[in-house]
Structure formats: structure tokens, C-alpha cells
Design an enzyme around this catalytic site. Structure first.
Site, PDB file in Angstrom:
ATOM      1  CB  CYS A 182      11.051  16.369 -10.732  1.00 42.17           C
ATOM      2  SG  CYS A 182      11.366  17.212 -12.298  1.00 42.17           S
ATOM      3  CG  ASP A 238      -2.876   3.172   2.734  1.00 44.61           C
ATOM      4  OD1 ASP A 238      -1.938   2.959   3.526  1.00 44.61           O
ATOM      5  OD2 ASP A 238      -3.813   2.364   2.553  1.00 44.61           O
ATOM      6  N   PRO A 240     -11.337 -12.030   2.978  1.00 41.17           N
ATOM      7  CG  PRO A 240     -12.701 -10.145   2.803  1.00 41.17           C
ATOM      8  CD  PRO A 240     -11.271 -10.587   2.749  1.00 41.17           C
ATOM      9  CG  ASN A 281      -1.873  -1.176   1.209  1.00 43.43           C
ATOM     10  OD1 ASN A 281      -2.014  -1.831   0.177  1.00 43.43           O
ATOM     11  ND2 ASN A 281      -2.503  -1.450   2.324  1.00 43.43           N
ATOM     12  CB  CYS A 284      15.552  18.720 -11.819  1.00 40.10           C
ATOM     13  SG  CYS A 284      14.346  18.784 -10.463  1.00 40.10           S
ATOM     14  CB  CYS A 342      13.318  21.933 -13.169  1.00 40.34           C
ATOM     15  SG  CYS A 342      12.398  20.416 -13.410  1.00 40.34           S
ATOM     16  CB  SER A 365      -5.809  -9.984  -5.205  1.00 37.05           C
ATOM     17  OG  SER A 365      -4.890  -9.092  -5.797  1.00 37.05           O
ATOM     18  CG  HIS A 386       3.758  -1.664  -4.839  1.00 37.65           C
ATOM     19  ND1 HIS A 386       2.584  -2.383  -4.897  1.00 37.65           N
ATOM     20  CD2 HIS A 386       4.736  -2.510  -5.295  1.00 37.65           C
ATOM     21  CE1 HIS A 386       2.834  -3.616  -5.363  1.00 37.65           C
ATOM     22  NE2 HIS A 386       4.125  -3.704  -5.598  1.00 37.65           N
TER      23      HIS A 386
HETATM   24  C1  BJW Z   1      -9.924  -7.659   2.313  1.00 34.02           C
HETATM   25  C2  BJW Z   1     -10.879  -6.851   2.851  1.00 34.02           C
HETATM   26  C3  BJW Z   1     -10.894  -6.747   4.224  1.00 34.02           C
HETATM   27  C4  BJW Z   1     -11.156  -6.770   0.760  1.00 34.02           C
HETATM   28  N1  BJW Z   1      -9.994  -7.412   4.953  1.00 34.02           N
HETATM   29  N2  BJW Z   1      -9.050  -8.324   3.052  1.00 34.02           N
HETATM   30  C5  BJW Z   1       5.839 -12.291 -13.025  1.00 34.02           C
HETATM   31  C6  BJW Z   1       4.717 -12.969 -13.420  1.00 34.02           C
HETATM   32  C7  BJW Z   1       3.646 -12.302 -13.980  1.00 34.02           C
HETATM   33  C8  BJW Z   1       3.677 -10.911 -14.128  1.00 34.02           C
HETATM   34  C9  BJW Z   1       4.786 -10.234 -13.725  1.00 34.02           C
HETATM   35  C10 BJW Z   1       5.841 -10.914 -13.182  1.00 34.02           C
HETATM   36  N3  BJW Z   1       6.788  -9.981 -12.853  1.00 34.02           N
HETATM   37  C11 BJW Z   1       6.333  -8.754 -13.176  1.00 34.02           C
HETATM   38  C12 BJW Z   1       5.115  -8.874 -13.727  1.00 34.02           C
HETATM   39  C13 BJW Z   1       4.311  -7.741 -14.219  1.00 34.02           C
HETATM   40  C14 BJW Z   1       3.577  -7.031 -13.103  1.00 34.02           C
HETATM   41  C15 BJW Z   1       2.536  -7.971 -12.507  1.00 34.02           C
HETATM   42  O1  BJW Z   1       2.693  -8.551 -11.458  1.00 34.02           O
HETATM   43  N4  BJW Z   1       1.404  -8.102 -13.170  1.00 34.02           N
HETATM   44  C16 BJW Z   1       0.305  -8.930 -12.673  1.00 34.02           C
HETATM   45  C17 BJW Z   1      -0.988  -8.147 -12.775  1.00 34.02           C
HETATM   46  C18 BJW Z   1       0.287 -10.235 -13.419  1.00 34.02           C
HETATM   47  N5  BJW Z   1       4.468  -6.549 -12.073  1.00 34.02           N
HETATM   48  C19 BJW Z   1       5.158  -5.434 -12.185  1.00 34.02           C
HETATM   49  O2  BJW Z   1       5.115  -4.779 -13.207  1.00 34.02           O
HETATM   50  C20 BJW Z   1       6.037  -5.036 -11.027  1.00 34.02           C
HETATM   51  N6  BJW Z   1       7.348  -4.766 -11.456  1.00 34.02           N
HETATM   52  C21 BJW Z   1       8.250  -5.735 -11.663  1.00 34.02           C
HETATM   53  O3  BJW Z   1       8.038  -6.901 -11.416  1.00 34.02           O
HETATM   54  O4  BJW Z   1       9.454  -5.281 -12.164  1.00 34.02           O
HETATM   55  C22 BJW Z   1      10.323  -6.217 -12.790  1.00 34.02           C
HETATM   56  C23 BJW Z   1       9.814  -6.428 -14.176  1.00 34.02           C
HETATM   57  C24 BJW Z   1       9.519  -5.340 -14.963  1.00 34.02           C
HETATM   58  C25 BJW Z   1       9.041  -5.540 -16.255  1.00 34.02           C
HETATM   59  C26 BJW Z   1       8.823  -6.829 -16.719  1.00 34.02           C
HETATM   60  C27 BJW Z   1       9.108  -7.921 -15.902  1.00 34.02           C
HETATM   61  C28 BJW Z   1       9.617  -7.710 -14.615  1.00 34.02           C
HETATM   62  C29 BJW Z   1       5.527  -3.735 -10.398  1.00 34.02           C
HETATM   63  C30 BJW Z   1       4.170  -3.865  -9.827  1.00 34.02           C
HETATM   64  C31 BJW Z   1       3.692  -2.510  -9.314  1.00 34.02           C
HETATM   65  C32 BJW Z   1       2.246  -2.555  -8.878  1.00 34.02           C
HETATM   66  N7  BJW Z   1       1.798  -1.238  -8.653  1.00 34.02           N
HETATM   67  C33 BJW Z   1       0.469  -1.001  -8.112  1.00 34.02           C
HETATM   68  C34 BJW Z   1       0.222   0.525  -8.116  1.00 34.02           C
HETATM   69  C35 BJW Z   1       1.079   1.168  -7.022  1.00 34.02           C
HETATM   70  C36 BJW Z   1       0.795   2.616  -6.865  1.00 34.02           C
HETATM   71  C37 BJW Z   1      -0.631   2.899  -6.493  1.00 34.02           C
HETATM   72  O5  BJW Z   1      -1.168   2.387  -5.508  1.00 34.02           O
HETATM   73  O6  BJW Z   1      -1.226   3.656  -7.240  1.00 34.02           O
HETATM   74  O7  BJW Z   1       0.366  -1.527  -6.794  1.00 34.02           O
HETATM   75  S1  BJW Z   1      -0.832  -1.870  -8.985  1.00 34.02           S
HETATM   76  C38 BJW Z   1      -1.779  -2.275  -7.559  1.00 34.02           C
HETATM   77  O8  BJW Z   1      -1.755  -3.718  -7.317  1.00 34.02           O
HETATM   78  C39 BJW Z   1      -1.020  -1.644  -6.390  1.00 34.02           C
HETATM   79  C40 BJW Z   1      -1.156  -2.698  -5.338  1.00 34.02           C
HETATM   80  O9  BJW Z   1      -0.162  -2.515  -4.346  1.00 34.02           O
HETATM   81  C41 BJW Z   1      -1.007  -3.969  -6.128  1.00 34.02           C
HETATM   82  C42 BJW Z   1      -1.516  -5.191  -5.427  1.00 34.02           C
HETATM   83  O10 BJW Z   1      -2.877  -5.104  -5.153  1.00 34.02           O
HETATM   84  P1  BJW Z   1      -3.439  -5.632  -3.767  1.00 34.02           P
HETATM   85  O11 BJW Z   1      -2.879  -4.835  -2.665  1.00 34.02           O
HETATM   86  O12 BJW Z   1      -3.271  -7.089  -3.680  1.00 34.02           O
HETATM   87  O13 BJW Z   1      -4.979  -5.209  -3.865  1.00 34.02           O
HETATM   88  P2  BJW Z   1      -6.179  -5.947  -4.632  1.00 34.02           P
HETATM   89  O14 BJW Z   1      -7.228  -4.942  -4.855  1.00 34.02           O
HETATM   90  O15 BJW Z   1      -5.692  -6.698  -5.819  1.00 34.02           O
HETATM   91  O16 BJW Z   1      -6.714  -7.035  -3.600  1.00 34.02           O
HETATM   92  C43 BJW Z   1      -7.386  -6.641  -2.410  1.00 34.02           C
HETATM   93  C44 BJW Z   1      -7.634  -7.886  -1.597  1.00 34.02           C
HETATM   94  O17 BJW Z   1      -8.181  -7.489  -0.367  1.00 34.02           O
HETATM   95  C45 BJW Z   1      -8.645  -8.856  -2.231  1.00 34.02           C
HETATM   96  O18 BJW Z   1      -8.115 -10.163  -2.189  1.00 34.02           O
HETATM   97  C46 BJW Z   1      -9.877  -8.749  -1.335  1.00 34.02           C
HETATM   98  O19 BJW Z   1     -10.588  -9.973  -1.212  1.00 34.02           O
HETATM   99  C47 BJW Z   1      -9.239  -8.362  -0.028  1.00 34.02           C
HETATM  100  N8  BJW Z   1     -10.100  -7.630   0.880  1.00 34.02           N
HETATM  101  N9  BJW Z   1     -11.646  -6.323   1.768  1.00 34.02           N
HETATM  102  C48 BJW Z   1      -9.089  -8.224   4.293  1.00 34.02           C
HETATM  103  N10 BJW Z   1     -11.833  -5.969   4.849  1.00 34.02           N
HETATM  104 ZN    ZN Z   2      12.301  19.180 -11.451  1.00 29.16          ZN
END
Ligand code: BJW
Ligand code: ZN
Length: 251
Positions: A131, A108, A219, A106, A134, A155, A194, A123
Site C-alpha cells: 500500500c 510466479d 526455443p 518471474n 500507509c 487504511c 527474451s 521483479h
Molecule cells: C521458452 C519456452 C520454453 C517460450 N522453454 N523457453 C536500458 C536500455 C533500454 C531500456 C531500458 C534500459 N534500462 C531501463 C529500461 C527500460 C525498461 C526496459 O528494459 N525496457 C525494454 C522493453 C527495452 N526497464 C525498466 O523499466 C526496468 N527498470 C529499470 O531499469 O529501472 C531503472 C530505470 C528506470 C527508468 C528509466 C531508466 C532506468 C524495470 C523492468 C521491469 C519489468 N517488469 C515486468 C513485469 C513484472 C511484473 C509482472 O510479471 O507482472 O517483468 S515486464 C515483463 O518482462 C516481466 C518479465 O519479468 C520481463 C522479462 O520478460 P521475459 O521473462 O524475458 O519473458 P518474455 O515473454 O519476454 O520471453 C519469454 C522467452 O521464453 C522467449 O524468448 C521465448 O522464446 C522463451 N520460451 N517457451 C524455454 N518452453
Molecule cells: Zn494502507
């Protein structure tokens, strides 16, 4: 919610553990009113774009206004949000375990606001900007932003949030610390993610390979469910406060 035998085992695990890691995702902040990305059904869509499209460097470059409108909206929601019982429970565990590491996906800042100190932000943070023109990198807590897209005070370049977008690499120092903490922990909790986004998604697998006891709280089932020792299907804010050496193990 969970049977007596499992509750007893969890109680025991929590009493005995010295090194603990908690991996969190968007779901832990859901009860604070922060929308998740994928939880609760299909992909989160902002103006017709799934997160995999909007949270990219390509989007920031091609359409910084739409990109920043999404981030500005989330900054407004998060600024109004308060840490919930799950964030607070984890912060309190710092006093109970010898070593507790929070690894969060997260951006946040709610773990910090709840009082956790040892946090690895995989993340980045929504409350930092940088930026590319610069190299400036600074804290930025302005809500609302004075202009969209915000500009660099040094800048004039277009700023970007200091977060890890799709296709970008998680900072090496942060990830290697996360791997080290995962490899040496006895108890590994996976809360509210997830577990589909890499490289964060490898951490529960790594924990298991290093013989940690893996507990998932969500959940819904996820890819972690198949490898977890225990999955508790429930909301983090309702489950986590029960987990403590003095607690009753989630019962
Ligand atoms: C509850 C609840 C309650 C509800 N109590 N629970 C290898 C294999 C396949 C793909 C890749 C791989 N390596 C890299 C990739 C590509 C990509 C990737 O993983 N893609 C997948 C979609 C397949 N990864 C990347 O690009 C990463 N970089 C990387 O690996 O660099 C090396 C590389 C580069 C290029 C090529 C190859 C390698 C970077 C990933 C960056 C993700 N960024 C984000 C945005 C961050 C900024 C922002 O917040 O704006 O991060 S995307 C978004 O997803 C955010 C989150 O941190 C992230 C994960 O999501 P999260 O936290 O799991 O949330 P949800 O919504 O998915 O799930 C919520 C869960 O909560 C659910 O399960 C609900 O059931 C549950 N829930 N209420 C408890 N009350
Ligand atoms: Zn700048």
C-alpha cells in the site's frame, strides 16, 4: 538435438562447476501453462495493451480496475499451475553444486514451489501486495480476490502488487546480490527469457565479461545468443533435466 562434442563439453562443465547461476524468465514457466510476455511471436496483448503499457505505475494509477483484472487473471492461472521438469531440475542442482543462485524475472513463485531456496526475485512477487498510502507490505494469496482493485486492510488505500513495473527500479539489495553471484560464477545459464528487459539483460553480458561459460536454453534465438558459448534451441522442461553431473549433457 545437440552434437556429441557439445554434449561432452557441457557434461564436463557441469561436472567441474562449483558456482552456478541460473537466470530465468517467463519461458521456464511456459510448460506449466503460464503465458509468456513476448515469446512465440508478437507482444502479449491484454485488451489491446502490450505489457509495456499495462505493467506500469501509470496504468495502476489511471485505471486500477483494468490493471488489477490482468493481475487477478494471472494469479488464477498461476495458482492452478504446477512447477515443471525445468523448475524441478534446477531445484535438484542445489544439492549438486557448491553454490547455486537462481535469479528469476518471474513473479510466479514456481521456483520456490519446486524446492529452490536461494532465489533472487528481480521483479518481485505476485503473491505480495503493498500500500503506497500507509506502507503496508504483506503476503496475499487470495484467489480470487474479494474485490478489484483490492484495498488495504489497514487504511483502505488501493493496493498494488509488490512487483517491479516498467520505469521502476529493481530493489538495490536484490540486484547487487545478482551482480555479485554473476561476477563470481563459472557457469551461467540463461533459460526462457527474451533478454530484452533491463537491467536483467545485462547479467549474461556481465557473466561473459567475468569469463563464465554461458549456456542459453530457449526455443528461439535472443540477444544472448550472440554472446553465449552454447545456445540450445529447445524447451526448458525437455532440456534441463539432462543437465546434471550424472546426466548426459542434453544429448
Ligand atoms: C521458452 C519456452 C520454453 C517460450 N522453454 N523457453 C536500458 C536500455 C533500454 C531500456 C531500458 C534500459 N534500462 C531501463 C529500461 C527500460 C525498461 C526496459 O528494459 N525496457 C525494454 C522493453 C527495452 N526497464 C525498466 O523499466 C526496468 N527498470 C529499470 O531499469 O529501472 C531503472 C530505470 C528506470 C527508468 C528509466 C531508466 C532506468 C524495470 C523492468 C521491469 C519489468 N517488469 C515486468 C513485469 C513484472 C511484473 C509482472 O510479471 O507482472 O517483468 S515486464 C515483463 O518482462 C516481466 C518479465 O519479468 C520481463 C522479462 O520478460 P521475459 O521473462 O524475458 O519473458 P518474455 O515473454 O519476454 O520471453 C519469454 C522467452 O521464453 C522467449 O524468448 C521465448 O522464446 C522463451 N520460451 N517457451 C524455454 N518452453
Ligand atoms: Zn494502507
Amino acid at each position: 538435438m545437440i552434437c556429441e562434442r557439445v554434449a561432452e563439453e557441457l557434461k564436463e562443465r557441469f561436472r567441474e562447476a562449483r558456482a552456478v547461476v541460473v537466470l530465468t524468465g517467463a519461458g521456464i514457466s511456459a510448460e506449466s501453462g503460464v503465458p509468456t510476455f513476448r515469446g512465440g511471436g508478437g507482444a502479449t496483448v491484454w485488451r489491446g495493451m502490450p505489457v509495456e503499457k499495462i505493467a506500469t505505475p501509470e496504468m495502476w494509477r489511471a485505471d486500477p480496475v483494468t490493471f488489477w483484472q490482468w493481475y487477478a487473471y494471472r494469479r488464477e492461472v498461476i495458482e492452478r499451475a504446477e512447477p515443471n521438469a525445468a523448475h524441478r531440475a534446477i531445484a535438484a542442482w542445489e544439492r549438486q553444486f557448491e553454490r547455486l543462485t537462481v535469479i528469476t524475472q518471474n513473479v510466479d513463485g514456481l521456483h520456490q514451489r519446486a524446492g529452490s531456496r536461494k532465489i533472487l526475485e528481480l521483479h518481485g512477487s505476485l503473491w505480495r501486495v503493498r500500500c503506497l498510502q500507509c506502507g503496508l507490505n504483506m503476503e496475499d494469496r487470495r484467489v480470487p480476490l474479494p474485490e478489484i482493485p483490492p484495498r488495504c486492510p489497514s487504511c483502505g488505500g488501493i493496493l498494488r502488487p509488490d512487483v517491479v513495473l516498467f520505469g521502476e527500479v529493481v530493489p538495490e539489495t536484490v540486484f547487487s546480490r545478482a551482480v555479485a553471484a554473476t561476477a563470481e560464477c563459472e557457469l551461467f545459464l540463461v533459460v526462457g527469457t527474451s533478454a530484452v528487459v533491463y537491467p536483467a539483460a545485462v547479467l549474461p553480458v556481465l557473466a561473459k565479461q567475468h569469463r563464465a561459460f554461458v549456456i542459453e536454453v530457449n526455443p528461439e534465438t535472443t540477444p544472448v545468443t550472440g554472446i553465449a558459448d552454447v545456445t540450445i534451441l529447445g524447451r526448458a522442461g525437455e532440456i534441463l533435466p539432462h543437465f546434471s553431473p550424472e546426466g548426459h549433457g542434453g544429448g
